[in-house]
Scaffold this motif. Structure first.
Motif, PDB file in Angstrom:
ATOM      1  N   SER A   1      -4.553  -3.927  14.298  1.00 46.96           N
ATOM      2  CA  SER A   1      -4.118  -4.378  12.980  1.00 46.96           C
ATOM      3  C   SER A   1      -3.936  -3.207  12.004  1.00 46.96           C
ATOM      4  CB  SER A   1      -5.125  -5.390  12.417  1.00 46.96           C
ATOM      5  OG  SER A   1      -4.526  -6.147  11.406  1.00 46.96           O
ATOM      6  N   SER A   2      -3.247  -2.188  12.483  1.00 42.28           N
ATOM      7  CA  SER A   2      -3.010  -1.021  11.629  1.00 42.28           C
ATOM      8  C   SER A   2      -1.926  -1.338  10.591  1.00 42.28           C
ATOM      9  CB  SER A   2      -2.562   0.164  12.491  1.00 42.28           C
ATOM     10  OG  SER A   2      -2.010   1.173  11.679  1.00 42.28           O
ATOM     11  N   ASN A   3      -2.300  -1.222   9.335  1.00 47.70           N
ATOM     12  CA  ASN A   3      -1.324  -1.450   8.258  1.00 47.70           C
ATOM     13  C   ASN A   3      -0.248  -0.367   8.267  1.00 47.70           C
ATOM     14  OD1 ASN A   3      -2.732  -3.668   7.351  1.00 47.70           O
ATOM     15  ND2 ASN A   3      -3.926  -2.513   5.855  1.00 47.70           N
ATOM     16  N   VAL A   4      -0.709   0.863   8.409  1.00 48.57           N
ATOM     17  CA  VAL A   4       0.215   1.993   8.318  1.00 48.57           C
ATOM     18  C   VAL A   4       1.250   1.927   9.445  1.00 48.57           C
ATOM     19  CG1 VAL A   4       0.386   4.528   8.432  1.00 48.57           C
ATOM     20  CG2 VAL A   4      -1.488   3.455   7.145  1.00 48.57           C
ATOM     21  N   GLY A   5       0.769   1.692  10.671  1.00 50.25           N
ATOM     22  CA  GLY A   5       1.689   1.600  11.819  1.00 50.25           C
ATOM     23  C   GLY A   5       2.692   0.470  11.638  1.00 50.25           C
ATOM     24  N   THR A   6       2.212  -0.674  11.180  1.00 56.03           N
ATOM     25  CA  THR A   6       3.114  -1.829  10.999  1.00 56.03           C
ATOM     26  C   THR A   6       4.164  -1.520   9.939  1.00 56.03           C
ATOM     27  OG1 THR A   6       1.241  -3.265  11.533  1.00 56.03           O
ATOM     28  CG2 THR A   6       3.159  -4.306  10.553  1.00 56.03           C
ATOM     29  N   ILE A   7       3.755  -0.868   8.844  1.00 48.57           N
ATOM     30  CA  ILE A   7       4.710  -0.567   7.764  1.00 48.57           C
ATOM     31  C   ILE A   7       5.768   0.424   8.266  1.00 48.57           C
ATOM     32  CG2 ILE A   7       4.948   0.494   5.478  1.00 48.57           C
ATOM     33  CD1 ILE A   7       2.097  -0.650   4.879  1.00 48.57           C
TER      34      ILE A   7
ATOM     35  N   ALA B   1       4.684   4.375  -5.721  1.00 46.34           N
ATOM     36  CA  ALA B   1       3.449   4.654  -6.441  1.00 46.34           C
ATOM     37  C   ALA B   1       2.220   4.105  -5.718  1.00 46.34           C
ATOM     38  CB  ALA B   1       3.539   4.038  -7.842  1.00 46.34           C
ATOM     39  N   LYS B   2       2.443   3.464  -4.580  1.00 45.43           N
ATOM     40  CA  LYS B   2       1.317   2.780  -3.910  1.00 45.43           C
ATOM     41  C   LYS B   2       0.949   3.474  -2.603  1.00 45.43           C
ATOM     42  CE  LYS B   2      -0.023  -1.804  -2.199  1.00 45.43           C
ATOM     43  NZ  LYS B   2      -1.292  -1.968  -2.853  1.00 45.43           N
ATOM     44  N   THR B   3      -0.344   3.588  -2.396  1.00 41.07           N
ATOM     45  CA  THR B   3      -0.830   4.149  -1.137  1.00 41.07           C
ATOM     46  C   THR B   3      -1.428   3.011  -0.308  1.00 41.07           C
ATOM     47  OG1 THR B   3      -1.325   6.246  -2.211  1.00 41.07           O
ATOM     48  CG2 THR B   3      -2.397   5.815  -0.096  1.00 41.07           C
ATOM     49  N   PHE B   4      -0.853   2.846   0.889  1.00 39.49           N
ATOM     50  CA  PHE B   4      -1.373   1.825   1.814  1.00 39.49           C
ATOM     51  C   PHE B   4      -2.375   2.502   2.740  1.00 39.49           C
ATOM     52  CE2 PHE B   4       2.742   0.265   0.481  1.00 39.49           C
ATOM     53  CZ  PHE B   4       2.542  -1.102   0.323  1.00 39.49           C
ATOM     54  N   SER B   5      -3.434   1.776   3.064  1.00 35.25           N
ATOM     55  CA  SER B   5      -4.418   2.363   3.976  1.00 35.25           C
ATOM     56  C   SER B   5      -4.819   1.352   5.045  1.00 35.25           C
ATOM     57  CB  SER B   5      -5.637   2.847   3.193  1.00 35.25           C
ATOM     58  OG  SER B   5      -6.142   1.779   2.422  1.00 35.25           O
TER      59      SER B   5
ATOM     60  N   VAL C   1       5.080   5.079  21.584  1.00 31.24           N
ATOM     61  CA  VAL C   1       3.919   5.749  20.975  1.00 31.24           C
ATOM     62  C   VAL C   1       4.325   6.301  19.614  1.00 31.24           C
ATOM     63  CG1 VAL C   1       2.233   7.611  21.228  1.00 31.24           C
ATOM     64  CG2 VAL C   1       3.022   6.332  23.247  1.00 31.24           C
ATOM     65  N   MET C   2       3.492   6.018  18.630  1.00 33.06           N
ATOM     66  CA  MET C   2       3.753   6.510  17.266  1.00 33.06           C
ATOM     67  C   MET C   2       2.520   7.241  16.772  1.00 33.06           C
ATOM     68  SD  MET C   2       5.473   3.164  15.592  1.00 33.06           S
ATOM     69  CE  MET C   2       6.246   1.998  16.669  1.00 33.06           C
ATOM     70  N   ARG C   3       2.759   8.184  15.867  1.00 30.95           N
ATOM     71  CA  ARG C   3       1.636   8.899  15.261  1.00 30.95           C
ATOM     72  C   ARG C   3       1.294   8.172  13.964  1.00 30.95           C
ATOM     73  NH1 ARG C   3      -0.229  13.327  17.091  1.00 30.95           N
ATOM     74  NH2 ARG C   3      -0.644  14.380  15.117  1.00 30.95           N
ATOM     75  N   VAL C   4       0.078   7.715  13.913  1.00 27.86           N
ATOM     76  CA  VAL C   4      -0.319   6.850  12.806  1.00 27.86           C
ATOM     77  C   VAL C   4      -1.493   7.465  12.046  1.00 27.86           C
ATOM     78  CG1 VAL C   4      -1.111   4.539  12.161  1.00 27.86           C
ATOM     79  CG2 VAL C   4       0.418   4.822  14.116  1.00 27.86           C
ATOM     80  N   ASP C   5      -1.253   7.722  10.772  1.00 21.80           N
ATOM     81  CA  ASP C   5      -2.315   8.209   9.877  1.00 21.80           C
ATOM     82  C   ASP C   5      -3.072   6.984   9.341  1.00 21.80           C
ATOM     83  OD1 ASP C   5      -3.860   9.811   8.347  1.00 21.80           O
ATOM     84  OD2 ASP C   5      -2.216  10.735   7.198  1.00 21.80           O
ATOM     85  N   ASP C   6      -4.161   7.193   8.622  1.00 17.36           N
ATOM     86  CA  ASP C   6      -4.858   6.041   8.046  1.00 17.36           C
ATOM     87  C   ASP C   6      -4.365   5.731   6.635  1.00 17.36           C
ATOM     88  OD1 ASP C   6      -5.969   8.210   6.823  1.00 17.36           O
ATOM     89  OD2 ASP C   6      -8.045   7.502   6.959  1.00 17.36           O
ATOM     90  N   LYS C   7      -3.403   6.548   6.136  1.00 22.64           N
ATOM     91  CA  LYS C   7      -2.839   6.295   4.808  1.00 22.64           C
ATOM     92  C   LYS C   7      -1.330   6.518   4.836  1.00 22.64           C
ATOM     93  CE  LYS C   7      -6.747   7.129   1.713  1.00 22.64           C
ATOM     94  NZ  LYS C   7      -7.740   6.881   2.781  1.00 22.64           N
ATOM     95  N   LEU C   8      -0.662   5.763   3.967  1.00 23.72           N
ATOM     96  CA  LEU C   8       0.802   5.913   3.864  1.00 23.72           C
ATOM     97  C   LEU C   8       1.193   5.652   2.415  1.00 23.72           C
ATOM     98  CD1 LEU C   8       3.597   6.218   5.341  1.00 23.72           C
ATOM     99  CD2 LEU C   8       3.602   3.726   5.528  1.00 23.72           C
ATOM    100  N   ARG C   9       1.923   6.588   1.816  1.00 27.44           N
ATOM    101  CA  ARG C   9       2.317   6.427   0.418  1.00 27.44           C
ATOM    102  C   ARG C   9       3.776   5.955   0.346  1.00 27.44           C
ATOM    103  NH1 ARG C   9      -0.052   7.578  -4.202  1.00 27.44           N
ATOM    104  NH2 ARG C   9       1.245   7.916  -6.074  1.00 27.44           N
TER     105      ARG C   9
END
Lengths: 170, 575
Positions: free
Chosen positions: B343-349, B320-324, B309-317
């Motif tokens: 297909s969470s980008n933030v979780g995968t990153i 200089a780039k913010t992934f959402s 289990v991971m805590r996943v926000d909807d944004k990740l910086r």
């Protein structure tokens, strides 16, 4: 000068005939046990000295002598020669005929091969899915809409509903 | 005196005659002895004709043995204008048969040329009509022509041939040497009228026909894929698309569809862009379908588990780039399975950061990124996989979610086929067998590649991907095939602008396989900028159509061991 008896006159042996056909070139000696063929001294003309190296001329003269004395043989020989030549001509005609026949068959084989390829093409075109769908549509066939696959009277195994756009095209 | 003069004249005359005879004898000697070989050759040239016997180009067949490409003999009409006494009259009778403008034909028939083509590769019936006219100076030559009986079916895969019967695109090019065969020659002795002298010199060296190619393409699945793709392009106003169906156990490609498409029988009127086999030539940033590789690498290297289990926000910086993520959401607790399924980008990153760039790069390479598939298709692209030392600070994040790398749709399909095959790569293959001129069949053998991930990892990841089509958080519910368990992944990737920075438009894709427990088929669908752009609403639907048809066509076992009845062919979309 006494002539040597002809083979017919003497009714002699093949040996005698050979002697007649091919006169000796030197004095004969008596053959023991064959009195009829004994050589009478002085009865045989003195042998003519043969020109050195003219074996061919000797054969020619012998052949001439043979032909003069055996016209039937000459005729037979000529007939044989004629038959061989005629046979060769016939063979040539036969070969030419077969050659024409062969090239005709080759042309037909090529034409049939082309026809076979054309028919294969026609079959492939008729079997193409696009053509099958067109033919089906022209015969009034339609793909099913809602499809339900049941097992037994009531167990639904799978269900398929046409997607938007699919229905209109079917 | 008179006698002396007379004797002198006689002597002179004799000398002249001797000299004349000497000249004639000398000339004869020259011709008969010194120059005999050249004279013999000249004589032979007048009598001996050598004809080239064209070899039939081999056919290309579908896996069921029906022809997809076949060569047939046609007739080419030619003219020798210098032998034509009445060009206008000849044009008048020929033009209607050949469907050529009379004026243009007359212009061709007029002049002092010895040879000019009038109409090439005409139907044999037309050739017969022309021959029946017996026009002086008009002749016929046999010439083979390539036909494609199924029209546009698999057109980009088959390719086409040029005027000289040489392959110019597709498999016609790749296997040109095999298909072409070896021309033969016929030597004949002819009389002055051109007729063969039957007992003259004659020899024939038969042409050797080209080999036939039997493809792995299943005609029905190919057709259904093309129809489904055409329907998708029309329905969602996409620029085009491609669909691939592979048997993961052998690497055999059962369908490779492209849209827009063309009919190789009508090549001159087709758009050159439609002739491109997008499945192997075009590259794209794969987007979220590439998360499968990131997940496989993470599971294989044990940096996470499906249940962590991971805590996943909807944004990740990052830098200089913010992934959402695709949609805004509060910080959530998600398992790694849920991260992939939604297909969470933030979780995968976040998982990729644990993995590290070298490890991610290694696994991308193992799954075939940046490497050609071995199909040996003309114009095939290897894709783009930059080396880790060239990566920017943000590259780990972008590459983990399938941006910043480029693959062909076939490479993507191969990666999923590797997973479906229990982690062992099979080289994609289009040729099932060749049949030589003597009729002997030579089957190709599936080429096995290396093991990329463990079978256990493959099984675990497959279960995670089943959740994409059947799980609560899955983004690919539309890809679910009733009666079957389907594993797959959606991908909605931004399209880089051509010749400019930034992105414009989307590539929507869905790649998956079924039945998940014993995969028989991998299907990859890519749509170029559909409206709506989300893959779950577009490509996933087309995936389902193709997968459902193909599974039932092959009689694949549905869940519970049931075999569903065979499918019906669909009609193409109306224009």
């Amino acid at each position: 000068m006494a002539a040597l008896p002809s083979p017919r006159d003497s009714g002699g042996t093949p040996h005698a005939r050979r002697e007649h056909a091919f006169p000796p070139t030197g004095p004969r000696t008596a053959v023991p046990g064959r009195p009829g063929l004994s050589v009478v001294p002085g009865a045989v003309p003195a042998p003519r000295p043969r020109p050195s190296g003219s074996a061919a001329a000797g054969y020619r003269s012998r052949f001439k002598a043979s032909f003069k004395s055996n016209p039937a043989r000459v005729t037979a020989a000529l007939l044989v020669v004629f038959a061989v030549v005629f046979g060769l001509v016939l063979l040539n005609i036969y070969v030419a005929q077969n050659s024409f026949h062969l090239s005709d068959l080759q042309r037909r084989a090529a034409a049939l091969q082309t026809e076979q390829r054309r028919l294969r093409y026609e079959v492939a075109r008729a079997e193409s899915p696009e053509n099958v769908v067109e033919m089906g549509a022209s015969l009034g066939l339609v793909a099913p809409g809602n499809q339900k696959f049941l097992e037994g009277p009531s167990v639904l195994v799978s269900e398929r509903t046409p997607i938007e756009g699919e229905e209109s095209s079917r | 005196m008179t006698k002396v003069r007379s004797t002198l004249r006689l002597l002179t005359l004799m000398c002249l005659m001797l000299a004349g005879s000497g000249v004639v004898a000398g000339r004869l000697f020259w011709l008969q002895v010194m120059d005999s070989s050249r004279m013999s050759a000249m004589a032979a040239e007048q009598r001996i004709r050598t004809l080239t016997l064209p070899a039939n180009r081999g056919s290309i067949l579908a896996s069921d043995g029906t022809e997809l490409a076949i060569s047939m003999e046609t007739k080419t009409v030619y003219a020798s204008p210098r032998e034509i006494e009445d060009p206008a009259g000849a044009a008048q009778v020929l033009a209607p048969i050949l469907a050529i403008d009379t004026g243009k034909l007359q212009a061709k028939l007029t002049g002092d040329s010895g040879f000019v083509y009038i109409a090439r590769r005409q139907d044999p019936e037309i050739g017969d009509q022309v021959a029946a006219l017996k026009l002086p100076g008009i002749g016929l030559l046999p010439e083979p022509k390539r036909f494609y009986p199924s029209g546009p079916l698999a057109a980009q895969v088959l390719g086409f041939v040029g005027d000289e019967n040489k392959g110019l695109a597709g498999l016609e090019t790749t296997y040109d040497a095999l298909l072409t065969g070896r021309p033969g020659k016929a030597v004949t002795e002819r009389d002055p009228a051109g007729r063969v002298i039957p007992v003259g010199e004659s020899s024939v060296q038969e042409a050797v026909e080209g080999n036939d190619l039997i493809l792995t393409i299943d005609k029905q699945i190919q057709y259904e894929a093309e129809v489904a793709l055409a329907r998708a392009v029309v329905r969602w106003q996409a620029n085009g698309g491609t669909a691939i169906v592979i048997d993961p156990r052998t690497g055999n490609i059962l369908a490779m569809a492209n849209n827009p498409t063309f009919d190789p029988n009508l090549l001159s009127s087709s758009d050159s862009a439609a002739r491109r086999n997008r499945a192997v030539v075009d590259i794209m940033e794969p987007g979220s379908v590439s998360k499968m590789v990131t997940a496989a690498a993470a599971l294989e290297t044990n940096v996470t588990t499906p249940t962590e289990v991971m805590r996943v926000d909807d944004k990740l910086r990052i830098g200089a780039k913010t992934f959402s993520d695709s949609h805004p959401h509060p910080i959530e607790s998600m398992t790694f399975s849920q991260i992939i399924q939604s297909s969470s980008n933030v979780g995968t990153i976040k998982v990729a950061e644990r993995l590290g760039k070298q490890s991610l790069y290694d696994y991308l390479g193992k799954f075939g990124y940046g490497r050609k598939t071995g199909l040996d298709f003309p114009g095939e692209s290897a894709g783009i996989l930059p080396k880790p030392d060239k990566w920017w600070q943000t590259s780990l994040g972008t590459i983990a979610i399938g941006q910043g790398v480029a693959v062909t749709p076939l490479q993507m399909a191969r990666a999923y086929a590797t997973l479906a095959n229990g982690g062992v790569e099979m080289e994609p293959n289009l040729v099932l067998a060749t049949v030589d001129a003597s009729g002997e069949r030579h089957d190709t053998k599936p080429v096995q590649g290396p093991r990329v991930i463990d079978a256990d990892t493959a099984e675990t990841l497959t279960e995670m991907l089943v959740g994409v089509t059947g799980g609560e958080d899955g983004t690919g519910h539309a890809a679910a095939v009733p009666g079957y368990r389907v594993a797959g992944k959606t991908g909605t990737a931004q399209k880089p602008r051509i010749g400019a920075a930034g992105y414009s438009g989307y590539m929507s894709s869905f790649v998956g396989f079924a039945p998940a427990d014993d995969p028989r088929l991998v299907v990859a669908v890519v749509l170029d900028d559909p409206q709506p752009f989300l893959a779950g609403e577009t490509a996933a639907i087309t995936f389902r159509e193709i997968m459902e048809f193909s599974l039932r066509r092959l009689g694949a076992e549905a869940a519970g061991g049931r075999i569903l009845p065979g499918p019906a062919l669909a009609a193409p979309p109306s224009e």
